[in-house]
Design a protein around this motif. Structure first.
Motif, PDB file in Angstrom:
ATOM      1  N   HIS A   3       0.879  -1.184   0.000  1.00 35.98           N
ATOM      2  CA  HIS A   3       0.000   0.000   0.000  1.00 35.98           C
ATOM      3  C   HIS A   3       0.912   1.228   0.000  1.00 35.98           C
ATOM      4  O   HIS A   3       1.081   1.883   1.011  1.00 35.98           O
ATOM      5  N   PHE A   4       1.469   1.536  -1.153  1.00 38.49           N
ATOM      6  CA  PHE A   4       2.519   2.544  -1.195  1.00 38.49           C
ATOM      7  C   PHE A   4       2.004   3.953  -1.310  1.00 38.49           C
ATOM      8  O   PHE A   4       2.662   4.887  -0.889  1.00 38.49           O
ATOM      9  N   ILE A   5       0.830   4.152  -1.910  1.00 33.96           N
ATOM     10  CA  ILE A   5       0.315   5.507  -2.092  1.00 33.96           C
ATOM     11  C   ILE A   5      -1.030   5.639  -1.394  1.00 33.96           C
ATOM     12  O   ILE A   5      -1.936   4.833  -1.613  1.00 33.96           O
ATOM     13  N   LYS A   6      -1.136   6.632  -0.551  1.00 33.50           N
ATOM     14  CA  LYS A   6      -2.401   6.905   0.102  1.00 33.50           C
ATOM     15  C   LYS A   6      -3.340   7.587  -0.900  1.00 33.50           C
ATOM     16  O   LYS A   6      -2.906   8.186  -1.870  1.00 33.50           O
ATOM     17  N   GLU A   7      -4.604   7.496  -0.627  1.00 31.87           N
ATOM     18  CA  GLU A   7      -5.588   8.089  -1.537  1.00 31.87           C
ATOM     19  C   GLU A   7      -5.394   9.604  -1.605  1.00 31.87           C
ATOM     20  O   GLU A   7      -5.244  10.275  -0.598  1.00 31.87           O
ATOM     21  N   SER A   8      -5.369  10.122  -2.833  1.00 30.00           N
ATOM     22  CA  SER A   8      -5.189  11.560  -3.008  1.00 30.00           C
ATOM     23  C   SER A   8      -6.148  12.065  -4.073  1.00 30.00           C
ATOM     24  O   SER A   8      -6.670  11.303  -4.878  1.00 30.00           O
ATOM     25  N   PRO A  14       2.607  15.402  -6.796  1.00 26.30           N
ATOM     26  CA  PRO A  14       3.260  14.398  -5.954  1.00 26.30           C
ATOM     27  C   PRO A  14       3.807  15.015  -4.672  1.00 26.30           C
ATOM     28  O   PRO A  14       4.332  16.128  -4.674  1.00 26.30           O
ATOM     29  N   ASP A  15       3.667  14.272  -3.585  1.00 26.80           N
ATOM     30  CA  ASP A  15       4.103  14.765  -2.287  1.00 26.80           C
ATOM     31  C   ASP A  15       4.509  13.563  -1.431  1.00 26.80           C
ATOM     32  O   ASP A  15       3.883  12.500  -1.518  1.00 26.80           O
ATOM     33  N   PRO A  16       5.538  13.699  -0.596  1.00 26.41           N
ATOM     34  CA  PRO A  16       5.969  12.555   0.236  1.00 26.41           C
ATOM     35  C   PRO A  16       4.864  12.007   1.127  1.00 26.41           C
ATOM     36  O   PRO A  16       4.881  10.819   1.473  1.00 26.41           O
ATOM     37  N   SER A  17       3.894  12.851   1.500  1.00 30.90           N
ATOM     38  CA  SER A  17       2.824  12.382   2.378  1.00 30.90           C
ATOM     39  C   SER A  17       1.924  11.352   1.702  1.00 30.90           C
ATOM     40  O   SER A  17       1.159  10.655   2.367  1.00 30.90           O
ATOM     41  N   HIS A  18       2.007  11.247   0.374  1.00 31.86           N
ATOM     42  CA  HIS A  18       1.186  10.274  -0.339  1.00 31.86           C
ATOM     43  C   HIS A  18       1.690   8.850  -0.140  1.00 31.86           C
ATOM     44  O   HIS A  18       0.968   7.893  -0.378  1.00 31.86           O
ATOM     45  N   MET A  69       8.027  12.863  -8.629  1.00 34.15           N
ATOM     46  CA  MET A  69       8.022  13.786  -7.503  1.00 34.15           C
ATOM     47  C   MET A  69       9.398  14.404  -7.288  1.00 34.15           C
ATOM     48  O   MET A  69       9.534  15.618  -7.153  1.00 34.15           O
ATOM     49  N   ARG A  70      10.437  13.572  -7.284  1.00 33.94           N
ATOM     50  CA  ARG A  70      11.776  14.057  -6.985  1.00 33.94           C
ATOM     51  C   ARG A  70      12.384  14.869  -8.123  1.00 33.94           C
ATOM     52  O   ARG A  70      13.117  15.832  -7.894  1.00 33.94           O
ATOM     53  N   GLU A  71      12.088  14.493  -9.350  1.00 32.08           N
ATOM     54  CA  GLU A  71      12.655  15.193 -10.496  1.00 32.08           C
ATOM     55  C   GLU A  71      11.826  16.405 -10.911  1.00 32.08           C
ATOM     56  O   GLU A  71      12.309  17.285 -11.623  1.00 32.08           O
ATOM     57  N   GLY A  72      10.580  16.459 -10.475  1.00 25.55           N
ATOM     58  CA  GLY A  72       9.721  17.595 -10.822  1.00 25.55           C
ATOM     59  C   GLY A  72       9.373  17.659 -12.290  1.00 25.55           C
ATOM     60  O   GLY A  72       9.057  18.730 -12.821  1.00 25.55           O
TER      61      GLY A  72
END
Length: 224
Positions: A3-8, A14-18, A69-72
Motif C-alpha cells: 500500500h505505497f500511495i495513500k488516496e489523493s 506528488p508529495d511525500p505524504s502520499h 516527484m523528486r525530479e519535478g
C-alpha cells in the motif's frame, strides 16, 4: 510496498505524504542508486520478476511516481506485460496500446494517457496479446527513443521470467531491476531467471526486496 500511495485527490501534485512512511526509505534508496543515471540521461528502466505475484507492478508504479516527484518532471509508466496486463483497458483510455504500436498500427503520441497523479503518464499493454512472437526490434528501438525523448524517466513494467519478449526490452534498458517478494519468491526460479539474463549478456542492475515483514510493532515505529 503493498500500500505505497495513500488516496489523493485527482490532479494533486506528488508529495511525500502520499507514500506510506515505511517505504519512503526504500524509494529514496532506489532513487539514490539511479541518480547518476538520471543525471546522465533520460533513462529507460526495465522492472521484472522471476514469477507472477512478486509485486513488480506495484513497485514499478511507486518508483515512477516517486521519480516524478523528486525530479519535478513528467515520467512515464509502461505496462509491458501484454499477456497479463497490469492496466485493464477501460472506458476513457486510448483504444490502442503497446502491442498495437509494435505492430506499426499507431503513432507513439496517441499512446500515453494522463493518470490521476500529476506528472505521471501511462501506456497500457494493448489488445494484441499474442503479437509478442512477431515483434520487430526496430519498433522497440523506436518506442524507447520516443519515450525517453518526451519523458524524464520511463519505467517499463515487464513480463515475469526470462524469454524472448523480456530479452527484447531489457536489452534496450539503461537499468534492469528485478523484484523479489518476501516468503514468495522461490530461490530456484529466481536463479533460473538470473541465468537467463546472464546467458543473454544482459547485466542486472539491482534487486528490489518487496513485502518484507517488519518485526517491530507500529507503536515503536511511531516513537522513532
Amino acid at each position: 510496498m503493498k500500500h505505497f500511495i495513500k488516496e489523493s485527490a485527482a490532479g494533486q501534485r506528488p508529495d511525500p505524504s502520499h507514500f506510506h512512511r515505511r517505504i519512503l526509505p526504500e524509494l529514496e534508496g532506489l532513487y539514490s542508486a539511479l541518480k547518476p543515471l538520471l543525471e546522465a540521461k533520460r533513462p529507460f528502466i526495465y522492472m521484472g520478476a522471476s514469477d507472477q505475484g512478486e509485486g513488480v507492478s506495484t513497485v514499478s508504479w511507486a518508483l515512477a511516481y516517486y521519480l516524478a516527484m523528486r525530479e519535478g518532471e513528467e515520467c512515464l509508466f509502461v505496462d509491458g506485460d501484454i499477456i497479463q496486463p497490469t492496466i485493464r483497458n477501460t472506458v476513457g483510455l486510448p483504444e490502442q496500446g503497446l502491442s498495437e504500436y509494435l505492430r506499426g498500427d499507431v503513432d507513439f503520441k496517441l499512446l500515453p494517457f494522463a493518470t490521476e497523479l500529476t506528472d505521471l503518464a501511462a501506456i497500457h499493454a494493448g489488445h494484441l496479446h499474442g503479437s509478442f512472437i512477431k515483434l520487430a526490434g526496430e519498433q522497440a528501438d523506436s518506442f524507447v527513443a520516443e519515450a525517453t525523448r518526451y519523458y524524464r524517466a520511463v519505467i517499463f513494467n515487464g513480463r515475469s521470467g526470462f524469454d524472448k519478449f523480456v530479452d527484447l526490452w531489457s536489452r534496450r534498458a539503461d537499468a534492469v531491476l528485478l523484484v523479489a517478494s518476501y516468503r514468495h519468491t522461490k530461490r530456484e526460479i529466481m536463479l533460473q531467471t538470473l541465468r537467463g539474463f546472464k546467458s543473454a549478456g544482459i547485466p542486472v542492475t539491482g534487486l528490489v526486496f518487496n513485502r518484507q515483514e517488519h518485526p517491530i510493532p507500529d507503536f515503536l515505529y511511531r516513537r522513532l
